[in-house]
Every structure is written in C-alpha cells, then in structure tokens.
Design a protein around this motif. Sequence first.
Motif, PDB file in Angstrom:
ATOM      1  N   ALA A   1       9.990  -4.396  28.603  1.00  9.25           N
ATOM      2  CA  ALA A   1      10.274  -4.175  29.721  1.00  9.25           C
ATOM      3  C   ALA A   1      10.069  -5.216  30.453  1.00  9.25           C
ATOM      4  O   ALA A   1      10.804  -5.793  31.346  1.00  9.25           O
ATOM      5  N   TYR A   2       9.128  -6.196  30.426  1.00  6.08           N
ATOM      6  CA  TYR A   2       9.002  -7.682  31.192  1.00  6.08           C
ATOM      7  C   TYR A   2       9.964  -8.370  30.663  1.00  6.08           C
ATOM      8  O   TYR A   2      10.844  -9.034  30.770  1.00  6.08           O
ATOM      9  N   ASP A   3      10.466  -8.231  28.958  1.00 10.60           N
ATOM     10  CA  ASP A   3      11.363  -8.643  28.768  1.00 10.60           C
ATOM     11  C   ASP A   3      12.678  -8.858  28.846  1.00 10.60           C
ATOM     12  O   ASP A   3      13.632 -10.133  29.586  1.00 10.60           O
ATOM     13  N   ASN A   4      12.815  -7.726  29.229  1.00 12.64           N
ATOM     14  CA  ASN A   4      14.132  -6.983  30.199  1.00 12.64           C
ATOM     15  C   ASN A   4      14.511  -7.257  31.184  1.00 12.64           C
ATOM     16  O   ASN A   4      15.204  -8.213  31.556  1.00 12.64           O
ATOM     17  N   ALA A   5      13.378  -7.992  32.049  1.00  9.72           N
ATOM     18  CA  ALA A   5      13.202  -7.760  33.984  1.00  9.72           C
ATOM     19  C   ALA A   5      13.836  -9.454  33.584  1.00  9.72           C
ATOM     20  O   ALA A   5      14.687  -9.926  34.665  1.00  9.72           O
TER      21      ALA A   5
END
Length: 576
Positions: free
Chosen positions: A428-432
């Motif tokens: 999720a962090y990398d998507n953000a």
Amino acid sequence: MQSTVPATTFNLPSQPGEAKQSMMWTYVLFWYLTGVTQLLIGMSRTASFEGFKDATITALLWLIPLLLLPKHAKKVTGLFAVLVWLLALPGFGYFLVYRQEITQSLIFIIFESNQSESREYFQNYFSWTIGLGFILFTAIPVYLWSKIDAFTIKKTTAYAAVLGILLVVFAYPMIKAIKARDIGVAYSTIDRHFAVSSPWQLLLGYMHYERELGEIERNLLSFKKIPPLTHLTEQAKPLPTTVVIVIGESTNRLHMGLYGYHRDTNPKLSSIQNELSVFDNVFASRPNTIESLEQVLTFANQHHPDVYKTKPSLMAMMKQAGYRTYWVSNQQTLTARNTMLTTFAKQADQQVFLNTSRQQNAYSFDEKVLAPYTEILNRQDEKKLIVVHLLGTHMKYAYRYPEAYDVFHDDKGLPKDLSADQVETINAYDNAVRYNDSIVYALIDRLKHKQQHSLLVYFSDHGEDVYDSAQHDFQGRNEASPTYAMYAIPFVVWHSPNWVNAPLLASPEILHRQFDNADFIYAFSDLIGLRYDGFMPHESVVNSAFLEDPILVGNPYGRSLQQLVDTKALTRHDYD
C-alpha cells in the motif's frame, strides 16, 4: 387493615413489552439520524467505519429523556428528533454532494469563502436526486417516530438504565484519563467520539473552529510584529517568474525508484530524470509535519527551534521580495495539530484549502491540487510563489491512492520473514509512492508548459519507517527511537532551461552532499538569488561555501539531540 405501600414507579406498565418496544424504536430513530451519514461514509470507503461506531454508541444518550419522562415519550422524542434532524441535514446533504463529512476544517473553508461562491456551489450541485435524498432522510424518521408510544416503567429500573447508558458512553474515556492521570484525556476522547454526529458535529465543529481560528489570529498578529529582513536584494531575472515549492508528506526515499528502489514507484519522474537535480543525501530534522516545517519554512533549526517566532518566515521573505504568494493545500486545514501550519498558509496572499476530512483515515486524493494550481499558473503575475502541500503517503496508506494505482500485490524483493499484514502495508505504501510520483510529475509538467522563467522544488516534510530498519518490525515514526527511514527524504529540483541560477545545480558533486532540510531557506534563497543580512552561504547545499553538518535528530526542547546514524547498510541486502 391492609397497609399501603408508597408508589415507586412511574405507573406500572400495562403491557410487559411496551417499554422495550418504545425504547427500541427511539434508539433506532436516533441511531438513524445520527449514524446514517457515517454509515454511508464508511460504505463508500470515503473514510473508515470509526465514525459510524462512535455514532452507534453515542445514540444511546437519546434514550435518557425517554427513561426519565416515559409518560411523555412521544412528545419528548419528537422534540429532540426535530432538533437532531435539523442539525443532521447539512452533514447528510454535504455527503451526498461531496462524499465527505462536515468538520471544523470545512467550517473554516466555508467562512473563508464569499457568499457568491457559496451560492455557486448550491446552484451547481443541488439536483432532484439531492432533493429526493432529503425526502427519504425525513420520511424514515417520521415513520420510526410513529411507532413510539407512552409507557410506564419502574423508577429504579429507569435510573439503573440511565446509569448503564452513561457507563457505556463515558467509561472508556474516564479509564483512559485515569491511566494517563490527566482529565484532559477524557475530554479529548469524548470530544473525538461526539464530533461525528448531530447535533454535536456542528456545535463542536464551530467551537473548534472558533478556538483554532483564535490561535491562528494570535500567531498571525505575532508574526506581523516581526521586523522584515534588512538589506534584502534580489538577482535580476526574466519576467514573468514562477517559483513552486511542493511539500510532500511521509515519503521516504528508500521506497522511490528514482533513488534506486527495486520497484518502479517513480515511472513518471524517472522518465524526465535528465531534467531533474535529484539530491540523495537530504534529511528532515524532525519526523512530524508541524515540527519539521517550523524549521523548513523559517530560519529555525535544531539548535534554535524557536527562531520562527522572531525572524521572518519564507512566505514573509518572498512577499518582501515582491512575489505574489499562494498556498494550495490538501492537508487537513483546522485541527489542533495543524494550527501552526495553517498560520504559515495564512501568511500567503491567497490560500486554497481542499481537505475537509475529520481524520486522516479518509480519501482526499492529491489530484485535487491540480485544478487550482493550473488556475494560479495562468494568472498574470510578474513574480509568484506557489506552495503546494500534498497529503502524499500519509498513513493510512490505502487511502492515499485511487484504484488505478493499486499495482503492487506480491512480496517479491521485500525483506524476508514479513507477515502477510506487513507485506500488505508495504504494498500500500509503494502504491501511494507511485501515485505521488504522478502528482509531482503533473505539477512539473504543467509548469513546464507555461514556458516561463520557472523553478520547482519538491521535498517531503519527513520520512516514515515502513519495516525498513533492521528486524523489520516497526512501522511509523518515533522521535525517541529514530531510524534512518524516518528522516531520509527526497529532494528534487526542476527548472526551466533559462533559469538564472541554473549553474548552481551544474556540479554533480552537490547532489551527494549531506544536507539538513532545516536549512532549506538558505538553499532556496541561493536558488532564487536573494541576499540579506544574516544569509549564511555555508548552510546552503547549492553554495560553493557549503559545509556539511551532522544530522541532529530528537526533540530540541527535551535536550535529547543525537546524530542520525546511517542504517542503510543494515537493510540494503534484503532488497537486492
């Protein structure tokens, strides 16, 4: 002769289930009025279900008048229901139009807007579907109210029920206060739980607005008393000139493809990397937004954290230099934590506040900034500064990007022995980060197409440890236990080909200098070509006189400063 016993009831009930039915319908009535908007907010994934949970609990309080006045149940319930309905309508209508909830930040924005803007919003968004929604929102409570009848109940039973309700609603805040040995904890907890539903939503929202606005006005008054910089001069440059500062949020460079991360989290910025100056050794001094920006946007630093109270801010400096200043923000506008940040924003000539969320676990995509940013770019100012404050990759990460950017799902290349939940968090962090890449790229691209004399600087206020450090068991920020990832931030500069101080960025050597972003104002002054009494060239990362300092982290008020240790070597092997 038979003795008489004093009455201990509000008249004994004639029907055994009479009281239960009336109380059930009353609870459902107020649960609907106070909770349906929060239910819709949760179901639409606009925010979490936390607000709905709070409304479900606090709705119990509306049973108390019924228990104390059972013979007047219908009248009492109707009176309170009309009040709650009236004060719930604005929140329900606002959700139907904007898919957001009413908060003190929204109240601030409403009062900042003029009447013609408010009329335009109403005319553009009010439709027959909204009207139908209002009809349904009214008809259902009327039906529920029709089910309520007067009833009788023993006094002791009524008082016991009232006590039980009060315990359910207030026991948790009081337990927290006892553990913290601070009654203020109980107040803030109660305040947070009540602020989601009518009538408290509007009442508390306005109280918070008044309190925080008062604090902002006091801060602004103090800032106005600060004397301007002396002997301020500016290097001659072509007109029009546009300068943009893009402030990111919670983004550490260890998760950026632009800095060598194994995942392609920066496809857009990487495509124009030859146009960028990418500094790879820049650090935040503090791991929280307000504390960090109090230094970044002023002359304050870890050794002198209160200087922002006595010397001009970057905004004041640019206004003194003749720039028209703008602040476009997708951060929460008016909260106890953001008061100082809003004060900095209010120093600009014009502000555009876009985030009205009550909590961080809510959707407010950063693409919101693009329309007002573009409109400001098109204004005919000779010299202007635009500060764009993004929500970036702030927790909770899954709320920071639209579905189209949900691209990372596996654990390939991630540290070993992570749990499924940890992998999900990193993804999720990398998507953000990937979504943030598209926003920063769009800001650069729109500035580039203006073909003006222009400069853009992007950095994050601080980083975030997303299971990056050794042991891979921590996520978030903790100033008392600093890690490299909490402070390692991106710092990127783009400029038009004709930028007057482009030579300052020509040497590849400067991109690797260790730099504390608390000294940003000196580097920015160099890039803009500003000089004034008190300018320190050795603190500017782009100056030939620059001297590297150790990165000092910790709370400067607690005398706990320490040098940040480079822990990259402890984690790099896990990502190869």
